[in-house]
Design an enzyme around this catalytic site. Structure first.
Site: not given
Ligand code: DGL
Length: 270
Positions: A11-12, A75, A153, A185, A187
């Site tokens: 993931d990011s 992600c 985050e 998302c 997150h």
């Molecule tokens: N967890 C990522 C998602 O599901 C976040 C993407 C981001 O870093 O903007 O889209």
């Protein structure tokens, strides 16, 4: 391919750990390697070609250096822009995330469904195609949420600043009487209690982690990659890109709360 090889997840940042939790719950003896692309968070604000580039680089690392037997793109944003490319390039199962629009429509009583997503996912053709496919008598409200991934985050999921930001992003859903929200998302699972508080207890909130874990399981079975026998639970390694080190174990602990994952942070990379 050996069944003991790990499952690569990326993931990011740390949001995809919500997916790792679901995977560990369902497949506790599998070994996991998780890459948090912290040097490039948030993906939602990056241009499409950059997201594709990062996704390929990380998958290459997970496949060639870490011998992953399958990849989970934990992600939505990376999935929206790069899943086709990854599937073309790598000859192992690649599982991606997609906002759970269909399950949401099953739950919604008034067919008014909100999708909370990153700016990237919101404007992706993948999402518009998905919504178009399910349009029928449904009304979808897509809300991009710039700044939200970065706020989450930090690993604090309930402070006043975050509350105000989430409240702002939910305004349009409230105004339009949305009764079901899709978390588009990985997150955003961590702010589910905040969303509930703001929208009221009757709101339905749909997430995708468990469905993705089940899909991974069936792919592992299909390709004869599933580990069946082990005396102990699998290991979880977490690798960060960039030089984010301060408090990192404590932050990861917050993202893994409620699971029995024991993790090791490996060398940073990239
Ligand atoms: N967890 C990522 C998602 O599901 C976040 C993407 C981001 O870093 O903007 O889209």
């Amino acid at each position: 391919m050996h069944k003991k090889l790990p499952i690569g997840i990326f993931d990011s940042g740390f949001g995809g750990l919500s997916v790792a939790k679901s995977i560990h719950n369902l497949l506790p003896i599998e070994n996991l390697i998780y890459v948090a692309d912290s040097a490039f968070t948030p993906y939602g604000d990056l241009p499409e070609n950059e997201i594709v580039k990062r996704s390929i680089l990380i998958t290459e690392f997970l496949v060639r250096k870490k011998n992953s037997k399958a990849i989970v793109v934990a992600c939505n944003t990376a999935t929206a822009f790069s899943i086709n490319e990854l599937r073309k390039k790598f000859n192992i199962p690649i599982i991606g995330m997609e906002p759970a629009v269909k399950p949401a429509l099953k739950v919604s009583l008034n067919n008014r469904v909100g999708v909370l997503a990153t700016s990237g996912t919101s404007k992706s053709t993948k999402l518009s195609a998905l919504l178009e496919n399910h349009l029928g008598k449904a009304r979808f409200y897509v809300q991009p949420c710039p700044g939200l991934v970065n706020a989450i985050e930090k690993g604090i999921f309930d402070d006043v600043k975050l509350f105000k930001l989430v409240e702002k992003y939910l305004e349009n859903f409230k105004k339009n009487d949305v009764d079901t929200i899709v978390l588009g998302c990985t997150h955003f699972i961590y702010i589910k209690p905040l969303i509930q508080k703001i929208m009221g207890s009757s709101i339905s909130i749909i997430e995708t982690g468990e469905a993705v874990a089940r899909q991974l399981q069936s792919k592992l079975v299909e390709f004869n990659l599933k580990e069946y026998i082990s005396m102990s639970t699998g290991s979880t390694k977490i690798i960060l890109t960039g030089d984010r080190k301060k408090n990192v174990t404590h932050v990861i602990d917050q993202f893994l709360l409620g699971s029995n994952i024991e993790f090791r942070v490996e060398q940073s990379w990239g």
